[in-house]
Write a protein that holds these residues in place. Structure first.
Motif, PDB file in Angstrom:
ATOM      1  N   ALA A   1      37.284  96.755  -2.743  1.00 36.05           N
ATOM      2  CA  ALA A   1      38.415  96.214  -3.498  1.00 36.05           C
ATOM      3  C   ALA A   1      38.211  96.380  -4.991  1.00 36.05           C
ATOM      4  CB  ALA A   1      38.614  94.738  -3.144  1.00 36.05           C
ATOM      5  N   LEU A   2      36.989  96.147  -5.476  1.00 37.57           N
ATOM      6  CA  LEU A   2      36.720  96.309  -6.904  1.00 37.57           C
ATOM      7  C   LEU A   2      36.850  97.770  -7.340  1.00 37.57           C
ATOM      8  CD1 LEU A   2      33.671  93.914  -7.371  1.00 37.57           C
ATOM      9  CD2 LEU A   2      36.027  93.546  -8.117  1.00 37.57           C
ATOM     10  N   ALA A   3      36.330  98.674  -6.514  1.00 35.06           N
ATOM     11  CA  ALA A   3      36.432 100.096  -6.848  1.00 35.06           C
ATOM     12  C   ALA A   3      37.875 100.564  -6.872  1.00 35.06           C
ATOM     13  CB  ALA A   3      35.627 100.929  -5.844  1.00 35.06           C
ATOM     14  N   ARG A   4      38.700  99.947  -6.076  1.00 36.80           N
ATOM     15  CA  ARG A   4      40.101 100.362  -5.974  1.00 36.80           C
ATOM     16  C   ARG A   4      40.983  99.700  -7.029  1.00 36.80           C
ATOM     17  NH1 ARG A   4      43.483  99.001  -0.525  1.00 36.80           N
ATOM     18  NH2 ARG A   4      45.581  99.579  -1.212  1.00 36.80           N
ATOM     19  N   GLY A   5      40.701  98.455  -7.389  1.00 39.02           N
ATOM     20  CA  GLY A   5      41.631  97.717  -8.233  1.00 39.02           C
ATOM     21  C   GLY A   5      41.234  97.521  -9.680  1.00 39.02           C
ATOM     22  N   THR A   6      39.931  97.543  -9.997  1.00 40.23           N
ATOM     23  CA  THR A   6      39.529  97.224 -11.373  1.00 40.23           C
ATOM     24  C   THR A   6      39.953  98.254 -12.423  1.00 40.23           C
ATOM     25  OG1 THR A   6      37.341  98.153 -10.862  1.00 40.23           O
ATOM     26  CG2 THR A   6      37.595  95.759 -10.736  1.00 40.23           C
ATOM     27  N   PRO A   7      39.994  99.571 -12.134  1.00 38.29           N
ATOM     28  CA  PRO A   7      40.407 100.496 -13.202  1.00 38.29           C
ATOM     29  C   PRO A   7      41.803 100.206 -13.743  1.00 38.29           C
ATOM     30  CG  PRO A   7      39.317 101.711 -11.440  1.00 38.29           C
ATOM     31  CD  PRO A   7      39.521 100.323 -10.937  1.00 38.29           C
ATOM     32  N   VAL A   8      42.784 100.021 -12.864  1.00 37.69           N
ATOM     33  CA  VAL A   8      44.151  99.770 -13.338  1.00 37.69           C
ATOM     34  C   VAL A   8      44.269  98.372 -13.933  1.00 37.69           C
ATOM     35  CG1 VAL A   8      46.576  99.666 -12.661  1.00 37.69           C
ATOM     36  CG2 VAL A   8      45.075 101.383 -11.648  1.00 37.69           C
ATOM     37  N   LEU A   9      43.586  97.395 -13.342  1.00 38.27           N
ATOM     38  CA  LEU A   9      43.627  96.040 -13.894  1.00 38.27           C
ATOM     39  C   LEU A   9      43.048  96.022 -15.306  1.00 38.27           C
ATOM     40  CD1 LEU A   9      44.141  93.038 -13.637  1.00 38.27           C
ATOM     41  CD2 LEU A   9      41.917  92.805 -12.509  1.00 38.27           C
ATOM     42  N   HIS A  10      41.963  96.721 -15.518  1.00 38.02           N
ATOM     43  CA  HIS A  10      41.365  96.777 -16.858  1.00 38.02           C
ATOM     44  C   HIS A  10      42.307  97.465 -17.845  1.00 38.02           C
ATOM     45  CE1 HIS A  10      38.518  98.072 -20.052  1.00 38.02           C
ATOM     46  NE2 HIS A  10      37.945  96.910 -19.778  1.00 38.02           N
ATOM     47  N   ARG A  11      43.023  98.470 -17.363  1.00 38.48           N
ATOM     48  CA  ARG A  11      43.989  99.147 -18.238  1.00 38.48           C
ATOM     49  C   ARG A  11      45.134  98.214 -18.612  1.00 38.48           C
ATOM     50  NH1 ARG A  11      45.448 103.367 -15.106  1.00 38.48           N
ATOM     51  NH2 ARG A  11      43.339 104.150 -15.364  1.00 38.48           N
ATOM     52  N   LEU A  12      45.563  97.371 -17.677  1.00 38.42           N
ATOM     53  CA  LEU A  12      46.600  96.393 -17.987  1.00 38.42           C
ATOM     54  C   LEU A  12      46.120  95.407 -19.056  1.00 38.42           C
ATOM     55  CD1 LEU A  12      47.987  95.563 -14.422  1.00 38.42           C
ATOM     56  CD2 LEU A  12      49.096  96.933 -16.189  1.00 38.42           C
ATOM     57  N   LEU A  13      44.855  95.022 -18.981  1.00 37.71           N
ATOM     58  CA  LEU A  13      44.313  94.125 -19.995  1.00 37.71           C
ATOM     59  C   LEU A  13      44.230  94.807 -21.354  1.00 37.71           C
ATOM     60  CD1 LEU A  13      41.458  92.369 -17.971  1.00 37.71           C
ATOM     61  CD2 LEU A  13      43.793  91.571 -18.386  1.00 37.71           C
ATOM     62  N   GLU A  14      43.896  96.090 -21.366  1.00 34.55           N
ATOM     63  CA  GLU A  14      43.844  96.817 -22.632  1.00 34.55           C
ATOM     64  C   GLU A  14      45.223  96.879 -23.293  1.00 34.55           C
ATOM     65  OE1 GLU A  14      42.154 100.606 -21.707  1.00 34.55           O
ATOM     66  OE2 GLU A  14      40.137  99.969 -22.276  1.00 34.55           O
ATOM     67  N   ASN A  15      46.279  96.929 -22.479  1.00 33.89           N
ATOM     68  CA  ASN A  15      47.626  96.959 -23.049  1.00 33.89           C
ATOM     69  C   ASN A  15      47.977  95.670 -23.769  1.00 33.89           C
ATOM     70  OD1 ASN A  15      47.951  99.505 -21.910  1.00 33.89           O
ATOM     71  ND2 ASN A  15      48.963  98.731 -20.073  1.00 33.89           N
ATOM     72  N   LEU A  16      47.252  94.600 -23.478  1.00 35.90           N
ATOM     73  CA  LEU A  16      47.523  93.298 -24.098  1.00 35.90           C
ATOM     74  C   LEU A  16      46.522  92.947 -25.184  1.00 35.90           C
ATOM     75  CD1 LEU A  16      48.148  91.214 -20.832  1.00 35.90           C
ATOM     76  CD2 LEU A  16      49.832  92.510 -22.168  1.00 35.90           C
TER      77      LEU A  16
END
Length: 236
Positions: free
Chosen positions: A12-27
């Motif tokens: 789950a971490l390998a699949r979800g953390t890249p996009v989640l981290h990118r969403l945080l960078e947008n903020l």
């Protein structure tokens, strides 16, 4: 949300953390781009790559300013700028990076037979040669690449000497321009004065008051011509 994210599987971490981290960078900036202020929950890519593998990411985004809303029958997450806190976003992004590093870091494992702790790269116990159990094997999944965004460096401050040199150069350039402009103005003034003088003389001559005054070049040419055509005796 941190407890739930920390309990997520490696898959789950390998699949979800890249996009989640990118969403945080947008903020992370002081202002949030308008295209990042609205997330459609029906977005298939967002659902498959973030919310399905990491359900706790929904609570994470809501804690940072996103508000669930229903727009024209479509469920969305709309960002509330009044709750925007870039420092809180950076703390969550840093925690997410540490979580990935911790979960993918090789760990020592205890031998199930003799309880000896062995190094992460050992495939068998160093004391009893018991094979390493499957649960102690290092992660086979590739660690997701999430790194802190590079910050734009501020331009170097100019020293006092460079500022003084720049001011001197600017002053010299302005001085040269002013001198050239003054020279052009003087030439234009002389040309206007000559035009006015010759116009006045021509007008007076047309009225019969005075004869037009010949220019210096015309007077010189007339004197030379008369000298050349005079008889030789008169010259003596």
């Amino acid at each position: 949300h941190r407890t739930a994210l920390a309990a997520s599987s490696l898959e789950a971490l390998a699949r979800g953390t890249p996009v989640l981290h990118r969403l945080l960078e947008n903020l992370s900036g002081p202002d949030v781009d308008i295209k990042h202020r609205r997330l459609r929950l029906s977005n298939e890519a967002l659902r498959i790559r973030v919310f399905e593998p990491l359900p706790a990411s929904f609570d994470l985004l809501c804690s940072l300013g996103y508000v669930p809303q229903d727009e024209l029958g479509e469920a969305c997450l709309c960002f509330d700028m009044t709750r925007h806190d870039p420092s809180a976003v950076e703390r969550e992004a840093a925690w997410l990076r540490r979580l990935v590093e911790r979960r993918w870091r090789p760990k020592n494992w205890p031998c199930p037979s003799c309880t000896l702790w062995n190094s992460p790269d050992s495939t068998a116990c160093a004391a009893c040669c018991e094979p390493r159990p499957a649960w102690a094997a290092p992660p086979q999944l590739v660690k997701p690449k999430i790194t802190e965004a590079a910050k734009v460096a501020a331009p170097p401050k100019a020293s006092s000497s460079s500022i003084a040199v720049g001011q001197q150069q600017t002053a010299s350039v302005h001085g040269a321009k002013a001198a050239r402009q003054q020279e052009r103005d003087q030439i234009l003034a002389e040309i206007r004065a000559d035009r006015q003088r010759f116009t006045a003389v021509g007008t007076a001559g047309a009225k019969g008051d005075i004869l037009p005054v010949a220019s210096a070049s015309n007077r010189t040419a007339a004197t030379t011509s008369s000298a050349l055509t005079a008889p030789l005796g008169s010259l003596r």
